[in-house]
Design an enzyme around this catalytic site. Structure first.
Site, PDB file in Angstrom:
ATOM      1  CG  ASN A 163      -1.679 -13.534   0.698  1.00 56.52           C
ATOM      2  OD1 ASN A 163      -2.203 -14.011   1.401  1.00 56.52           O
ATOM      3  ND2 ASN A 163      -2.689 -12.466   0.783  1.00 56.52           N
ATOM      4  CE  LYS A 218     -19.960 -24.892  -8.147  1.00 57.79           C
ATOM      5  NZ  LYS A 218     -20.059 -26.310  -8.190  1.00 57.79           N
ATOM      6  CG  ASP A 256      -3.152   0.210   2.214  1.00 57.44           C
ATOM      7  OD1 ASP A 256      -3.271   0.032   3.350  1.00 57.44           O
ATOM      8  OD2 ASP A 256      -2.241   0.042   1.624  1.00 57.44           O
ATOM      9  CB  ILE A 257      -6.278  -2.251   6.722  1.00 63.92           C
ATOM     10  CG1 ILE A 257      -7.056  -2.938   6.383  1.00 63.92           C
ATOM     11  CG2 ILE A 257      -6.811  -1.939   8.090  1.00 63.92           C
ATOM     12  CD1 ILE A 257      -7.080  -4.494   6.583  1.00 63.92           C
ATOM     13  CG  PHE A 312       5.004  -7.287   8.820  1.00 71.62           C
ATOM     14  CD1 PHE A 312       4.599  -6.492  10.152  1.00 71.62           C
ATOM     15  CD2 PHE A 312       6.075  -7.694   8.292  1.00 71.62           C
ATOM     16  CE1 PHE A 312       4.955  -6.608  11.350  1.00 71.62           C
ATOM     17  CE2 PHE A 312       6.100  -8.775   9.326  1.00 71.62           C
ATOM     18  CZ  PHE A 312       6.502  -8.366  11.170  1.00 71.62           C
ATOM     19  CE  LYS A 328       5.205  -2.578   0.025  1.00 69.95           C
ATOM     20  NZ  LYS A 328       5.414  -3.660  -0.084  1.00 69.95           N
ATOM     21  CE  LYS A 380       1.022   0.856   2.427  1.00 71.18           C
ATOM     22  NZ  LYS A 380       0.453  -0.661   1.954  1.00 71.18           N
TER      23      LYS A 380
HETATM   24  N1  CTP Z   1      -2.092  -3.486   3.876  1.00 69.61           N
HETATM   25  C1  CTP Z   1      -3.005  -3.089   4.422  1.00 69.61           C
HETATM   26  N2  CTP Z   1      -3.994  -2.984   3.455  1.00 69.61           N
HETATM   27  C2  CTP Z   1      -4.038  -3.175   2.043  1.00 69.61           C
HETATM   28  C3  CTP Z   1      -2.928  -3.511   2.087  1.00 69.61           C
HETATM   29  C4  CTP Z   1      -1.431  -3.474   3.023  1.00 69.61           C
HETATM   30  O1  CTP Z   1      -3.387  -2.663   5.962  1.00 69.61           O
HETATM   31  N3  CTP Z   1      -4.495  -3.122   1.274  1.00 69.61           N
HETATM   32  C5  CTP Z   1      -0.836  -2.891   5.163  1.00 69.61           C
HETATM   33  C6  CTP Z   1      -0.301  -4.895   5.212  1.00 69.61           C
HETATM   34  O2  CTP Z   1      -0.627  -5.122   6.507  1.00 69.61           O
HETATM   35  C7  CTP Z   1       1.531  -3.807   5.364  1.00 69.61           C
HETATM   36  C8  CTP Z   1       1.691  -3.271   4.672  1.00 69.61           C
HETATM   37  O3  CTP Z   1       0.257  -2.198   4.061  1.00 69.61           O
HETATM   38  O4  CTP Z   1       1.439  -3.838   6.721  1.00 69.61           O
HETATM   39  C9  CTP Z   1       2.376  -3.151   3.358  1.00 69.61           C
HETATM   40  O5  CTP Z   1       1.604  -4.485   2.418  1.00 69.61           O
HETATM   41  P1  CTP Z   1       2.370  -4.753   1.331  1.00 69.61           P
HETATM   42  O6  CTP Z   1       1.128  -6.182   0.724  1.00 69.61           O
HETATM   43  O7  CTP Z   1       4.129  -4.974   1.066  1.00 69.61           O
HETATM   44  O8  CTP Z   1       1.819  -3.280   0.695  1.00 69.61           O
HETATM   45  P2  CTP Z   1       1.162  -2.333  -0.866  1.00 69.61           P
HETATM   46  O9  CTP Z   1       0.887  -1.620   0.033  1.00 69.61           O
HETATM   47  O10 CTP Z   1      -0.195  -4.225  -0.633  1.00 69.61           O
HETATM   48  O11 CTP Z   1       1.973  -2.682  -2.062  1.00 69.61           O
HETATM   49  P3  CTP Z   1       2.418  -3.918  -3.500  1.00 69.61           P
HETATM   50  O12 CTP Z   1       1.950  -4.887  -3.300  1.00 69.61           O
HETATM   51  O13 CTP Z   1       2.774  -3.055  -4.244  1.00 69.61           O
HETATM   52  O14 CTP Z   1       4.025  -3.670  -2.543  1.00 69.61           O
END
Ligand code: CTP
Length: 399
Positions: A211, A289, A305-306, A324, A338, A342
């Protein structure tokens, strides 16, 4: 507790009527137990003599970048290395302008350019010079570089005018330095962990899904935590960031690696999850590949989701856990969801719908959502300043 004990402070004195107050600064700092070395600019010597400065500091006074005797010691580098903090008092509009433009034409400006130490600036100038748009622009630039301003104050000036531009009193300047050293000392016992940047989810050995995250915001936060004394670890998915002075930098690529390294670096007192972790990974990784003659159907599966895992884990969860939220719409609603789901103490939400801020940019516009109080909304600003706002609040809460 004496926070000045054996601290090395490099004082740069520029030419201005308030230079006489710098002698009092030297006296106060010496009395508090610190060592003070001094650089005088050429015009400073019109206001204070090297002899009075060296008598008070009990050290040699530095003034000339091209001195044969001193250059053997590489003054501009060795002075910066020696210092625990650098104070420029007074700093004039002229030196502000030189430093803002990266000039290195004398010893003072060269040391400032060559230094990675915390630099404090105590300006003193006529009110109209202080208010001039060009000075304002330079000040903004220096604040963005991480320089800290002490004053100036409002009052009567030597030129007979009244307004903002008086140098802050020596005692107040000493107190600012004391707060800085005390913060560093207090925060040393705290461990901070920051995740930053994108993750790469491999399709085959040469291709991956990623990304637009640059990792700049997390990098600035880690720097700011370090500068405030925290024992800091940065787990970074940004490929071009390989080292960060004074920070334990762990480079990762995939979300799985980021998760593993996060676990390896816990426990922590504060964790800030700013990484843009890929929500999905490729289910059937191809270890050779993929050729274009082949048919390609990508099947994806969810990554862990860490943040969610750690913040909802009783024994792993740091005392302060900050997430974030990068959002293009419904920022408030999504951030609050969130925050709850979270189990964070705060969510720092940033609006990524505006292309001039957020991903890849040096600017960011954030709102901080708290569990127990209304959110705070901030103006668009440099990521380094966003980091300062976040770390300032972390310090308030942790202490
Ligand atoms: N995060 C994480 N691990 C993941 C996804 C997200 O630790 N696999 C953490 C990000 O570092 C951030 C927070 O979760 O602190 C929110 O991330 P974000 O990408 O905004 O949201 P998502 O939980 O991925 O939800 P969505 O993409 O549906 O908005």
């Amino acid at each position: 507790m004496n926070y000045f004990e054996n601290k090395n402070i490099l004082l740069i004195i520029c030419g201005g009527i308030s230079a006489y107050k710098s002698l009092e600064i030297i006296r106060l700092l010496r009395k508090s137990g610190s060592h003070v070395k001094t650089i005088l600019t050429k015009s400073a010597k019109e206001f204070v003599t090297p002899l009075s400065v060296s008598s008070l500091s009990q050290e040699k006074v530095y003034d000339d970048i091209f001195s044969v005797e001193n250059e053997a010691e590489m003054d501009h580098i060795s002075l910066s290395r020696w210092a625990d903090a650098i104070l420029v008092a007074p700093i004039t509009a002229n030196t502000i302008s030189k430093v803002a433009s990266g000039s290195a034409e004398d010893l003072a400006s060269t040391v400032l350019l060559a230094s990675n130490k915390q630099i404090f600036l105590a300006p003193a100038m006529n009110v109209r010079m202080w208010e001039h748009p060009s000075t304002k622009e330079n000040i903004l630039k220096l604040k963005n570089f991480g320089y800290k301003f002490i004053g100036p104050e409002i009052g009567d000036m030597a030129c007979g005018e009244y307004g903002e531009g008086k140098m802050t009193e020596p005692n107040e300047i000493k107190n600012t330095l004391k707060n800085y050293f005390s913060n560093i000392k207090k925060n040393k016992k705290f461990k901070a962990l920051v995740t930053a940047g994108p993750t790469n989810e491999y399709i085959d050995p040469v291709r991956f899904i990623t990304n637009k995250s640059s990792g700049k915001q997390g990098y600035e936060i880690a720097k700011c935590l370090r500068d405030n004394g925290f024992d800091t670890t940065l787990i970074s998915g940004t490929p071009n960031i390989k080292t960060l002075d004074g920070v334990n930098l762990v480079s990762v690529e995939t979300a799985e690696e980021m998760f593993k390294e996060t676990l390896n670096n816990l426990p922590a007192d504060v964790a800030i999850f700013s990484a843009a972790v890929s929500d999905f990974k490729v289910k059937n990784y191809n270890d050779t590949k993929i050729k274009k003659s082949e048919k390609l159907n990508l099947e994806l599966e969810k990554n862990i989701d860490i943040l969610n895992h750690i913040s909802n884990h009783n024994s792993l969860r740091p005392k302060i856990t900050i997430g974030f939220a990068a959002e293009t719409n419904d920022i408030k609603k999504n951030a609050r969801t969130k925050l709850n789901e979270k189990n964070c103490d705060w969510i720092v939400a940033n609006d990524i719908s505006d292309q001039t801020i957020g991903f890849g940019s040096d600017l960011n516009k954030i709102s901080i959502f708290y569990k127990d109080k209304p959110e705070e909304n901030f103006h668009k600003m440099k990521k380094s300043l966003v980091a300062e706002e976040i770390v300032k609040r972390v310090i308030q809460q942790i202490n």
